[in-house]
Design a protein around this motif. Sequence first.
Motif, PDB file in Angstrom:
ATOM      1  N   ILE A 187      16.749 -31.185  21.149  1.00  0.00           N
ATOM      2  CA  ILE A 187      16.586 -32.576  21.433  1.00  0.00           C
ATOM      3  C   ILE A 187      15.275 -33.096  20.958  1.00  0.00           C
ATOM      4  O   ILE A 187      14.464 -32.463  21.148  1.00  0.00           O
ATOM      5  CB  ILE A 187      16.821 -32.951  22.968  1.00  0.00           C
ATOM      6  N   TRP A 188      15.313 -34.434  20.203  1.00  0.00           N
ATOM      7  CA  TRP A 188      14.039 -34.873  19.849  1.00  0.00           C
ATOM      8  C   TRP A 188      13.700 -36.161  20.707  1.00  0.00           C
ATOM      9  O   TRP A 188      14.514 -36.827  20.984  1.00  0.00           O
ATOM     10  CB  TRP A 188      14.102 -35.276  18.315  1.00  0.00           C
ATOM     11  N   ILE A 189      12.433 -36.288  20.985  1.00  0.00           N
ATOM     12  CA  ILE A 189      12.065 -37.435  21.738  1.00  0.00           C
ATOM     13  C   ILE A 189      10.732 -37.841  21.253  1.00  0.00           C
ATOM     14  O   ILE A 189      10.012 -36.950  20.720  1.00  0.00           O
ATOM     15  CB  ILE A 189      12.102 -37.023  23.043  1.00  0.00           C
ATOM     16  N   ASP A 190      10.452 -39.186  21.032  1.00  0.00           N
ATOM     17  CA  ASP A 190       9.185 -39.384  20.585  1.00  0.00           C
ATOM     18  C   ASP A 190       8.327 -40.628  21.223  1.00  0.00           C
ATOM     19  O   ASP A 190       9.180 -41.335  21.977  1.00  0.00           O
ATOM     20  CB  ASP A 190       9.127 -39.746  19.064  1.00  0.00           C
ATOM     21  N   GLY A 191       7.233 -40.848  20.876  1.00  0.00           N
ATOM     22  CA  GLY A 191       6.394 -41.979  21.815  1.00  0.00           C
ATOM     23  C   GLY A 191       4.869 -41.794  21.425  1.00  0.00           C
ATOM     24  O   GLY A 191       4.513 -40.900  20.925  1.00  0.00           O
ATOM     25  N   CYS A 192       4.421 -42.704  22.186  1.00  0.00           N
ATOM     26  CA  CYS A 192       2.739 -42.760  22.142  1.00  0.00           C
ATOM     27  C   CYS A 192       2.195 -41.717  23.111  1.00  0.00           C
ATOM     28  O   CYS A 192       1.181 -41.242  22.989  1.00  0.00           O
ATOM     29  CB  CYS A 192       2.381 -44.293  22.440  1.00  0.00           C
ATOM     30  N   PHE A 193       3.005 -41.859  24.276  1.00  0.00           N
ATOM     31  CA  PHE A 193       2.540 -41.034  25.475  1.00  0.00           C
ATOM     32  C   PHE A 193       0.970 -41.280  25.937  1.00  0.00           C
ATOM     33  O   PHE A 193       0.250 -40.280  26.118  1.00  0.00           O
ATOM     34  CB  PHE A 193       2.740 -39.832  25.177  1.00  0.00           C
ATOM     35  N   ASP A 194       0.696 -42.848  25.877  1.00  0.00           N
ATOM     36  CA  ASP A 194      -0.795 -43.111  26.429  1.00  0.00           C
ATOM     37  C   ASP A 194      -0.736 -43.285  27.779  1.00  0.00           C
ATOM     38  O   ASP A 194      -0.051 -43.892  28.521  1.00  0.00           O
ATOM     39  CB  ASP A 194      -0.896 -44.340  25.589  1.00  0.00           C
ATOM     40  N   PHE A 195      -1.695 -42.087  28.264  1.00  0.00           N
ATOM     41  CA  PHE A 195      -1.585 -41.786  29.639  1.00  0.00           C
ATOM     42  C   PHE A 195      -0.253 -41.045  30.104  1.00  0.00           C
ATOM     43  O   PHE A 195       0.672 -41.383  29.587  1.00  0.00           O
ATOM     44  CB  PHE A 195      -1.548 -42.937  30.761  1.00  0.00           C
TER      45      PHE A 195
END
Length: 380
Positions: free
Chosen positions: A13-21
């Motif tokens: 599975i792929w997931i993506d994002g900024c993940f800021d904090f």
Amino acid sequence: MYERPEGIENCRIWIDGCFDFAHHGHAGAMLQARQLGKELYVGVHSDEEILKNKGPTVMTLEERLAAVTACKWSTKTISDAPYVTDPKVMDKYDCKYVVHGDDITTDANGEDCYQLVKDLGKFVVVKRTPNISTTDLVGRMLLMTKTHHYKDLNKNYKDLLTEDNLTRFKNYSTDETGLHEGSGVYLNLPDEPKLKTIISPNFDITKEKLVYIDGGFDLFHPGHIEILKIVNEKAQNLGAKVVVGIHDDLTINKYKGLNYPIMNIFERSLCVLQCRYVNGGIILNAPYKPTPDFLSKLGNVIKVYHGPTEIDENVYDSITDSNIFEEISKHKFDNMNTEFIVNRVLNNKAAYEERQKKKGWKSEIEKVLKSKESRDIPSS
């Protein structure tokens, strides 16, 4: 809408994002994504891509990568993932499906970042974690609010143990697959001789050697992660499990003032629980001063660790004469603490306020896209 594809449990599975904090909303998305497939690859956007499409980040790419890598449900972290999810990048890493929350994310042009993969049937929806986002946390810093704090847990801990919160504690304490029992969750009440078990672990804690570290773990950041990683390595060498004590909101506010903690004890606890370096469990409402009597509640505690951050005088006095207490030396993120991050936001207040406004503008577009999508796609 977007039914679970047949055979997804055998797929990467792929997931993506900024993940800021590294807040628990991010961890919740990774947990749900990991539960669907056999492995989870997490794409992290670059600072430049986020600035272009969303606004300035609070945390640098290196710091955000450290946070994502520390999540026990992530199999591999991919740096510089494109802001608009690219099927070719997914194919490069043999990821058949991308998972995202049940909201719409748009790029700088107001277009759906996932439209390409939606059109290809590679998109799977999971439930978005409510009431938490990087935008929320930045807002708490700018507005100096304290309404998110829990009141005195010694008088009324049931507010923390609502049905929804208990479900979340259970989910976040699972193992690296997200499907089985993992670490434990306990509540310390000063007048009680034993800890209250909230979530049972997949082992008998009375038969384990334990190492203990405590703190606020506010805005769970690379400084926290690095110290827990070091403690975990020491624990492995000792054949022990890592147990983390988490102070309540009133205690932190008493010593730090203003509107600290920025995250309340429930939010901070989930952040610690999702960390791969915490395999023993967490103690809610841990005392500010760990005494021999408190440690005896845990069981066979062979070490108590504290990082290189400054502490108030006398905190560890009752155990410093024994061989149990050990301070950990400097590490690569030892300059980082909660105040350091808050100051980043306050020193760039204008830029982050503009980001908040941009978020409001984009949210209106995203609502329209969400409404249109709901009409276009028949419910299952």
